[in-house]
Write an enzyme that holds these catalytic residues in place. Structure first.
Site, PDB file in Angstrom:
ATOM      1  CB  CYS A  77      40.644  44.868  29.598  1.00 48.29           C
ATOM      2  SG  CYS A  77      41.708  45.469  28.281  1.00 48.29           S
ATOM      3  CG  ASP A  78      37.438  41.675  33.964  1.00 48.66           C
ATOM      4  OD1 ASP A  78      36.997  42.645  34.613  1.00 48.66           O
ATOM      5  OD2 ASP A  78      36.853  40.589  33.879  1.00 48.66           O
TER       6      ASP A  78
END
Length: 295
Positions: A77-78
């Site tokens: 997610c990053d």
């Protein structure tokens, strides 16, 4: 752990490295991993010293994350530039290193199937398919807006039946980027309402997509990542279909579908080359607006 499994299952595993996890120093709140030296994926001077092609790296980043999401259902997610390093691999070739695995989400097969089907519909300008699969994710009547948020393209261009409807030219022009930013300001309220009713995994995927789009633009390499996405999500749908309906008939149908995708993607690549020639000659077409079918 999800990312450890991915590193062994991926077809990119020889070109992608996930730092080793030190289990004895890891807890539910602290993840301790191997220290890796390398250059950031957007450090063009550093990449040049490594002999790494920005175009090849852009393709590898796209292939890696498409496979993680559509094939394995794992969402990092990053994935911003500081979490993507490049180093010399064991055989001397550039190798992508994925860092910061503290925020992951695993999506279930039903969600993965719908998300893959949605992207396939977007890439093949299937208006009915876009509507169906976007509504299944909570978009409702705002599916044109949702499609525009995913692709960063205006609705008229998304459903344009031409093979190059999602070509890189649409996002490479400063005026067209300003146009999309203007639409974002106009539809801010609708975008906010749409985000509030979306499932959480989809919000994380939107964040992941934004990070990857930023990396792709920073590399400055003219790669049509939609081609990679189309092939990967079609492969995912074929594998899911074979699992649900095993047998020769299902296998043959999925193989024929993959052949069709390869044919269309080949045509898209040829169209992309033609667009590049047009750009060099100053013959590129003017950008398109949202039009009557827009969001």
């Amino acid at each position: 752990m999800l990312f450890t499994a991915f590193s062994h299952l991926s077809s990119c595993c020889s070109r992608v490295h996930v730092p080793e996890v030190y289990e004895q120093l890891t807890s539910p709140r602290v993840l301790t991993m191997e220290f890796i030296e390398g250059v950031q994926v957007t450090d063009k001077a550093g990449l040049q010293q490594l002999g790494a092609s920005p175009r090849s790296l852009a393709q590898l980043v796209s292939q890696t994350f498409n496979e993680m999401i559509f094939i394995h259902g794992d969402v990092h997610c990053d994935p911003h530039a500081a979490n993507l390093l490049v180093r010399k691999g064991p055989h001397g070739q550039p190798q992508l290193v994925l860092l910061d695995h503290g925020l992951y989400r695993q999506i279930d097969d039903d969600f993965r199937r719908e998300y893959a089907a949605l992207w396939r519909a977007l890439i093949f300008a299937d208006k009915q398919g876009i509507k169906q699969h976007a509504e299944s994710m909570g978009a409702g009547d705002a599916y044109p807006l949702f499609a525009a948020m995913l692709t960063m393209r205006p609705w008229d261009q998304i459903v344009d039946p031409q093979l190059d409807h999602l070509n890189i030219k649409a996002f490479g022009n400063k005026d067209e980027r300003n146009m999309l930013q203007g639409y974002a300001a106009i539809y801010a309220k609708q975008i906010s309402d749409l985000l509030l009713r979306m499932p959480r995994p989809l919000l994380l995927l939107l964040k992941t997509n934004d990070c990857l789009r930023s990396v792709d633009l920073s590399l400055g390499a003219p790669v049509n990542t939609f081609v990679i996405t189309a092939k990967t999500c079609s492969r995912a749908l074929a594998e899911i279909k074979r699992q649900q309906s095993p047998g020769l008939g299902s296998w043959l149908a999925s193989q024929m579908d993959l052949v069709r995708v390869e044919f269309v993607m080949g045509a898209m690549r040829l169209m992309g080359l033609w667009v590049s020639v047009q750009r060099v000659l100053g013959l590129g077409p003017a950008g398109k607006g949202l039009g009557n079918g827009g969001v």
